[in-house]
Scaffold this motif. Structure first.
Motif, PDB file in Angstrom:
ATOM      1  N   ASN A  91      12.970   1.228   3.903  1.00  0.00           N
ATOM      2  CA  ASN A  91      12.658   1.524   2.508  1.00  0.00           C
ATOM      3  C   ASN A  91      13.791   1.200   1.546  1.00  0.00           C
ATOM      4  N   ASN A  96      10.896  -2.501   1.797  1.00  0.00           N
ATOM      5  CA  ASN A  96       9.606  -2.908   2.325  1.00  0.00           C
ATOM      6  C   ASN A  96       8.601  -1.766   2.370  1.00  0.00           C
ATOM      7  N   GLY A  97       9.034  -0.587   2.745  1.00  0.00           N
ATOM      8  CA  GLY A  97       8.125   0.560   2.683  1.00  0.00           C
ATOM      9  C   GLY A  97       7.054   0.598   3.752  1.00  0.00           C
ATOM     10  N   THR A  98       7.334   0.108   4.943  1.00  0.00           N
ATOM     11  CA  THR A  98       6.343   0.212   6.015  1.00  0.00           C
ATOM     12  C   THR A  98       6.461   1.540   6.752  1.00  0.00           C
ATOM     13  N   ALA A 127       0.949   4.388   7.111  1.00  0.00           N
ATOM     14  CA  ALA A 127      -0.131   5.272   6.693  1.00  0.00           C
ATOM     15  C   ALA A 127      -1.332   5.181   7.629  1.00  0.00           C
ATOM     16  N   PHE A 128      -2.050   6.269   7.753  1.00  0.00           N
ATOM     17  CA  PHE A 128      -3.344   6.329   8.439  1.00  0.00           C
ATOM     18  C   PHE A 128      -3.331   5.690   9.828  1.00  0.00           C
ATOM     19  N   ARG A 158      -2.230   3.085  10.893  1.00  0.00           N
ATOM     20  CA  ARG A 158      -2.451   1.641  10.896  1.00  0.00           C
ATOM     21  C   ARG A 158      -1.433   0.964  11.802  1.00  0.00           C
ATOM     22  N   LEU A 216       3.732  -5.821  -5.550  1.00  0.00           N
ATOM     23  CA  LEU A 216       3.801  -4.383  -5.807  1.00  0.00           C
ATOM     24  C   LEU A 216       4.820  -4.054  -6.899  1.00  0.00           C
ATOM     25  N   LEU A 217       5.923  -4.794  -6.915  1.00  0.00           N
ATOM     26  CA  LEU A 217       6.964  -4.496  -7.893  1.00  0.00           C
ATOM     27  C   LEU A 217       6.867  -5.383  -9.138  1.00  0.00           C
ATOM     28  N   SER A 241      -0.821   3.470  -4.966  1.00  0.00           N
ATOM     29  CA  SER A 241       0.291   2.595  -4.616  1.00  0.00           C
ATOM     30  C   SER A 241       0.526   1.546  -5.694  1.00  0.00           C
ATOM     31  N   ARG A 242      -0.544   0.899  -6.108  1.00  0.00           N
ATOM     32  CA  ARG A 242      -0.408  -0.136  -7.143  1.00  0.00           C
ATOM     33  C   ARG A 242       0.085   0.471  -8.443  1.00  0.00           C
ATOM     34  N   ARG A 302       3.715   1.811  -7.956  1.00  0.00           N
ATOM     35  CA  ARG A 302       4.608   0.834  -7.318  1.00  0.00           C
ATOM     36  C   ARG A 302       5.393   1.447  -6.155  1.00  0.00           C
ATOM     37  N   ILE A 303       4.715   2.280  -5.377  1.00  0.00           N
ATOM     38  CA  ILE A 303       5.304   2.784  -4.135  1.00  0.00           C
ATOM     39  C   ILE A 303       4.362   2.330  -3.026  1.00  0.00           C
ATOM     40  N   SER A 304       4.887   2.080  -1.820  1.00  0.00           N
ATOM     41  CA  SER A 304       4.004   1.565  -0.781  1.00  0.00           C
ATOM     42  C   SER A 304       3.024   2.643  -0.321  1.00  0.00           C
ATOM     43  N   GLU A 305       1.893   2.194   0.194  1.00  0.00           N
ATOM     44  CA  GLU A 305       0.881   3.131   0.688  1.00  0.00           C
ATOM     45  C   GLU A 305       1.462   4.010   1.779  1.00  0.00           C
TER      46      GLU A 305
END
Ligand code: SF4
Ligand code: SF4
Ligand code: FES
Lengths: 744, 149
Positions: A187, A192-194, A209-210, A212, A443-444, B42-43, B46-49
Motif C-alpha cells: 500500500n 497498489n492496494g492489493t 477483498a471478498f 478474491r 484510480l488516482l 473505491s472510485r 480513490r482507495i482500493s477495494e
C-alpha cells in the motif's frame, strides 16, 4: 550539504550521535547495536506490531518499542537488561503460539545446520524442509538471537488452506505472524492496494477483498510482499525449495528500457531469484513482475539451445562451434551487400551492439542495420526515436503538477514510472490517463479516458486547445460531452502549472494511428513545454544509437556534446528497409521478428530459444543471456548501467560479440580483434569518455530525415507483448502467460 | 443501484476519512455492503477495494451478505459467556447451518454474535429481531426458532 543537527543519546552505556527524526531502533542499527525486530523494515513506516524491539528508557514508563519511539536529546536507553530479555522471550513465545515451530524447536537443530540430515529415506541430504524459508528465515534468526529453545504454550494451528491458485508465488498464512510488512509495502511503497488486513483479532488474515484471487484483485505481482515477508508465508513458486542461495550478483534487468537494478540470487549453476534493490538510484527498488519473476524460467528454459545446430534433411544436427563458424562464414562470403539482411535486436548489450555494427559494415559492406523496432515503427521510426532518446529522467515526474499518461499502464511493467506518477498524484498533482483499456493509474486519475487509440490524438489536441482556452472544434464534441467539466478543471491546472509531464507508453507503438499521436505529442512538447518521459520495451535503444548500430549513423555520431549540437541528417532511403525483396541470406542477431521478414535461402539464427514460427532456421548459434554475460546497457534515461555475469554461460553458448568476431576472423575481414568485453569497452571509450564507468547521463542529438520515408508495407506490428530477444515472455514464463491472458 | 450510490456520495466529501460514514449509509440503504458498492466507493474515494474491505471487515457492524428476514444475535458478553452463550451460538450455527455473519440460503435467518446486549442479569440472552429472549437454553431456543418464518 548543511550539517544536520545531531542528538546525543546513550545506548547500553555507549554515547552515540543520532539524528532528530530517527527512532531508537534506527539509531541503534547505525551503530551496530542489535535490537531484535520483526515488523520494522527499512523503507517502511514504523508499525509497532511485533513488540520484539522493546527497550528500557530512563524516564519513560514501561517498555517502549524502539521502532516507534523517536530519539530525544540525552535519552538513556538499555537494550539488554535481564528484564528486557525476559520480556522479549515471552513476546516471542506468544508470537509463536500461532506459528508452527517444528523447525525452531528441534533437538537436532545444531547438527542440522551442519549436516542437514533427515530421517526420511532420500538420496540427498536436504534437512527436513518443513518450510520453504528454512535456513533463510528471519523468524528463525530472531528465535536464535533471543535464545528461545522451547516454548511453554501449545501451538494453535490455524488450518488455513495454502493458496496456490495465483501465478508466481504461493501463500501459506498458517506461517504468517501478521507483522504487516507485506501490507505496508503493497500500500505505501508500491501504492497498489492489493493486500490488507481482514477482520480482526484471532481470525485476522491478509489478502484482497471478498476472498478474491490476487489476480482478480489487481495484484501486479511485483513480489514486493514476498521480499518483505520475514517468514515462509509467502514464497516464490519456482525457487521455493532451493534453500539458501549461494551467492548474489547485482546487475541490470534487460527486459525493458527502464534499467532496473536486480540482485540475482544464485546457486553454482542457476539463477534462482531476482530481488529488488531499494537503494538503487534508478528505480529505488520498484521493479516489475518481469524483472522480479520473469528471469529464472526464461534463462533456465528447457528449450534453450546448448550447442550450435545445423539443419539437415533429417532434422537438426548438433555441430561444433568451429563447424558452425565456418558454415556461417562460408555462407556470408561472396554475397553482395543487399543480398543479405542482418537484423540486430535492441535488447543486446552495448558491447554486442558495437561489434554487430562493425560486423555489418566491415564484413558485409552494407549500411542496412535492420532491427525489429524499425519494422514495428515503420515510417514513424524517426519521430519515435527523437522522442525516446530525449526522454526526461524519471524523477521529472516527482515534482510534476500535471501528468498525462498516454498508452501507458504499469500493472505488469514500467513500475518505476507508474509508481512515480501515482506518488505525484497522491501529493496533489493532476493526473490524467488516456488508454484503450482501464489502466492501473485510473484510480488516482482526475480523468481516465478509456477510448480507442484512434481518438488519442484528438484527446491530446483537445487538451492543448483547452489549455490555451481555444474554442472546442466539432471533432471533439463527443469527448467534451463525456468528460467536459472534469476536463476543463484539469486543463486549468495544466495551464497554471509550469511543470507538466507527459508519459508516453508502449501502447502508442501498437496503435495504427501512431503517426498522428506522435505529432500531437511533439506539439505538446514544443509548443506547450510538456516534459516527455517515454517507456518502451526496446531495452538498449539508446545504446544502439550511441553505438551507431542503425542505418546511416556512425558510432558516436548521435552523442550530444554541447547543447548547440545540430541534428544528424539521415536520407530517407537509408531507413527504408525493403522487407519484400527476397534475400539470399538473413542473419538474426538476437532478434526473432519472423512475421516481418522477407523470404530467404539461408537463415542464421543467433539466439537462446527457438523462434515461434514455421520457417526453421538453417543454422542455429546459441548465445548466452544477460545473466551469463557482462557489459552495459544504456537506459531510457541515458544512464550507462552495468550488467554482470551471475552464472557461467549455459552449456556451450557464447556471447553475441564472440560469435560475430569469430565469423569475421574466419572470413578474414574487418578489424574485430576482441578477446574479451573489456577490449570492446576500450574501443567504445573512444566514443564515450570514461566508458563504461560513466556517471553523466548520455544525451542524444536529434535525427532529421531528408526526403519521404517509404513504408515497408508489412502491415501493422504484432500486438505489443513483453518479449526478450524476440521471444514473448509469456511463451517461456508460465506465470506471465497467465497474467497476459487475463489482461486480454 | 449506481444512482442510489451517487445520491449517497453527494452527502459526503471526496476524502478518505469519509469512508466509515459512507459505509454506514450504504449499509442502511442496502442492508449490507455489496461488492458493487465497494467498487463505487473505491472510485469515489480513490482507495482500493481491498483497502475498503479491510477497513470495513474490521468492524463488526458491517456485513457483507444480504440480511435474512430475521436476524438472530447471540450474546457472548462475559455474563452470557459464563452461563453458556457459546453453547447457544454453537447450536445456532449447527441448526441454521451457517456461521456468524452469514445468512441461511433461504434468507430466513442471519446470525451474528454480539459482545453485550446490556441485560446481563437475564443471561444467557439471544435477540431475534427486536425481541430479547432471556435465560435461554438449547431446547427453548430450538422451539423459539420455529416461530419465525
Ligand atoms: S504474510 Fe509475511 S509479511 Fe505479510 S503479515 Fe504475514 S508474516 Fe508479515
Ligand atoms: S520495469 Fe523494466 S527494467 Fe524494471 S524490472 Fe520491469 S522489465 Fe525490468
Ligand atoms: S519491530 Fe518494533 S514492534 Fe516490531
Amino acid at each position: 550539504m548543511t550539517k544536520e543537527k545531531t542528538i546525543q543519546i546513550t545506548i547500553d552505556n555507549k554515547t552515540i550521535d543520532a539524528r532528530p527524526n530517527q527512532t531508537i531502533l534506527q539509531a541503534a542499527r547505525e551503530y551496530q547495536i542489535y535490537i531484535p525486530s520483526l515488523c520494522a523494515m527499512e523503507h517502511l513506516s514504523s508499525y509497532g506490531a511485533c513488540r520484539l524491539c522493546v527497550v528500557e528508557v530512563d524516564g519513560l514508563r514501561g517498555f517502549p518499542t524502539s521502532c516507534t519511539t523517536p530519539v530525544e536529546e540525552g535519552m538513556v536507553i538499555r537494550t539488554d537488561t535481564a528484564e528486557v530479555k525476559g520480556l522479549r522471550q515471552e513476546v516471542l513465545k506468544l508470537l509463536l503460539s500461532e506459528h508452527p515451530a517444528s523447525c525452531l524447536f528441534c533437538t537436532e537443530q545444531d547438527e542440522c545446520k551442519q549436516y542437514m540430515g533427515t530421517i526420511r529415506k532420500v538420496g540427498a541430504t536436504t534437512g527436513c524442509r518443513y518450510c520453504p524459508n528454512d535456513h533463510r528465515c528471519e523468524l528463525q534468526q530472531i528465535a536464535e538471537n533471543i535464545g528461545l529453545t522451547e516454548t511453554s504454550y501449545p501451538v494453535y494451528y490455524r488450518n488455513f488452506p495454502v493458496e496456490k491458485y495465483d501465478p508466481f508465488y504461493d501463500r501459506d498464512y498458517n506461517l504468517c505472524i501478521l507483522c504487516g510488512r507485506c501490507v505496508r509495502v503493497c500500500n505505501n511503497v508500491r501504492l497498489n492496494g492489493t493486500l490488507s488486513f481482514k477482520q480482526r483479532g484471532r481470525v485476522t488474515t491478509i489478502g484482497p477483498a471478498f476472498d478474491r484471487s490476487h489476480i482478480d484483485a489487481g495484484c501486479e505481482f511485483c513480489g514486493a510482499c514476498v521480499t518483505a515477508c520475514p517468514t515462509g508465508a509467502l514464497s516464490v513458486k519456482v525457487s521455493k525449495w532451493y534453500g539458501r542461495p549461494e551467492g548474489q550478483v547485482a546487475t541490470t534487468c534487460n527486459y525493458c528500457s527502464a534499467g532496473c537494478r536486480l540482485i540475482l540470487q544464485t546457486t553454482k549453476t542457476d539463477v534462482i531469484d531476482a530481488l529488488p534493490d531499494y537503494d538503487s538510484a534508478v528505480e529505488h527498488g520498484i521493479i516489475c513482475v518481469k524483472g522480479r519473476f520473469g528471469i529464472t524460467e526464461y534463462v533456465h528454459s528447457p528449450l534453450r539451445y546448448g550447442t550450435p545446430k545445423e539443419m539437415t534433411p533429417a532434422g537438426y544436427n548438433d555441430i561444433s562451434w568451429e563447424e558452425a563458424i565456418a558454415k556461417a562464414a562460408g555462407k556470408l562470403s561472396g554475397l553482395k551487400p543487399d543480398d543479405c539482411l542482418i537484423v540486430v535486436s535492441p535488447q543486446l548489450l552495448t558491447e554486442d551492439l558495437f561489434v554487430a555494427q562493425q560486423f555489418i559494415r566491415q564484413v558485409t559492406g552494407s549500411e542496412e542495420v535492420a532491427s525489429s523496432f524499425i519494422f514495428d515503427l515503420d515510417g514513424d521510426a524517426a519521430s519515435f526515436i527523437n522522442l525516446a532518446l530525449a526522454s526526461e529522467p524519471f524523477e521529472t515526474i516527482e515534482k510534476a503538477q500535471g501528468i498525462l499518461a498516454v498508452g501507458f499502464d504499469s500493472t505488469y511493467g514500467y513500475s518505476p514510472i507508474g509508481v512515480k506518477a501515482k506518488q505525484a498524484a497522491q501529493a496533489g498533482a493532476s493526473l490524467m490517463s488516456l488508454n484503450s483499456f482501464e489502466s492501473n493509474l485510473d484510480l488516482l486519475s482526475k480523468i481516465a479516458f478509456v477510448v480507442n487509440s484512434s481518438r488519442w490524438a484528438d484527446v491530446l489536441d483537445l487538451t492543448m486547445s483547452r489549455m490555451s482556452k481555444g474554442k472546442a472544434e466539432k471533432r471533439f464534441a463527443d469527448l467534451v460531452e463525456m468528460w467536459g467539466s472534469d476536463l476543463n478543471k484539469t486543463c486549468e491546472t495544466f495551464s497554471c502549472s509550469s511543470h507538466n509531464v507527459l508519459i508516453v507508453g508502449p501502447g502508442i507503438i501498437d496503435s495504427p494511428d501512431r503517426g498522428k499521436i506522435l505529432r500531437s505529442i511533439e506539439r505538446m512538447k514544443n509548443e506547450y513545454s510538456w516534459k516527455v518521459v517515454v517507456a518502451h520495451q526496446y531495452t538498449n535503444l539508446a545504446g544502439m544509437f550511441a553505438m551507431g548500430a542503425c542505418p546511416g549513423i556512425k558510432p558516436g555520431e548521435m552523442i550530444k556534446e554541447a547543447s548547440a549540437d545540430k541534428a544528424v541528417v539521415l536520407k530517407a532511403e537509408l531507413i527504408h528497409i525493403d522487407l519484400r525483396k527476397k534475400r539470399k541470406l538473413i542473419y538474426l542477431i538476437g532478434d526473432a521478428s519472423f512475421d516481418s521478414l522477407p523470404e530467404c535461402e539461408f537463415l542464421i539464427y543467433q539466439n537462446a530459444l527457438p523462434p515461434q514460427c514455421s520457417r526453421q532456421p538453417d543454422l542455429i548459434l546459441p548465445v548466452s543471456l544477460f545473466t551469463e554475460a557482462s557489459g552495459t546497457v544504456i537506459s531510457a534515461e541515458g544512464r550507462v548501467l552495468q550488467v554482470k555475469e551471475a552464472v557461467a554461460p549455459y552449456m556451450d553458448s557464447k556471447p553475441d560479440w564472440w560469435i560475430l568476431k569469430s565469423i569475421a576472423e574466419k572470413m578474414g575481414k574487418g578489424k574485430m580483434k576482441f578477446n574479451d568485453v573489456s577490449s570492446i569497452q576500450g574501443e567504445i571509450k573512444k566514443i564515450i569518455k570514461g566508458f563504461p564507468a560513466v556517471k553523466k547521463r548520455i544525451e542524444f542529438k536529434e535525427i532529421e530525415v531528408k526526403g519521404n520515408v517509404k513504408t515497408h508495407g508489412k502491415g501493422k506490428p504484432a500486438a505489443w507483448k513483453s518479449s526478450y530477444r524476440g521471444i514473448p515472455l509469456g511463451e517461456v514464463v508460465s506465470g506471465i502467460k497467465v497474467i497476459e491472458l487475463k489482461g486480454g | 443501484m449506481p444512482e442510489v450510490i451517487e445520491v449517497i456520495f453527494e452527502k459526503y466529501q471526496r476524502k478518505p476519512d469519509q469512508l466509515i460514514p459512507i459505509l454506514q449509509n450504504v449499509q442502511r440503504e442496502f442492508g449490507y455492503i455489496t461488492p458493487e458498492s465497494v467498487k463505487h466507493i473505491s472510485r469515489y474515494l480513490r482507495i482500493s477495494e481491498n483497502q475498503i474491505f479491510g477497513v470495513s471487515s474490521f468492524y463488526a457492524q458491517f456485513r457483507f451478505t444480504a440480511p435474512g428476514r430475521h436476524s438472530v444475535k447471540a450474546c457472548l458478553g462475559t455474563a452470557c459467556h459464563v452461563r453458556g452463550g457459546a453453547t447457544l451460538l454453537e447450536m445456532l450455527e449447527r441448526e441454521l447451518g451457517i456461521s456468524c455473519g452469514e445468512t441461511t440460503p433461504d434468507r430466513r435467518f442471519d446470525l451474528e454474535r454480539v459482545a453485550c446486549l446490556g441485560c446481563c442479569a437475564l443471561s444467557p440472552v439471544v435477540q431475534i429481531d427486536a425481541d430479547i429472549y432471556s435465560r435461554m437454553t438449547v431446547n427453548k431456543l430450538s422451539e423459539l426458532l420455529k416461530q419465525y418464518e
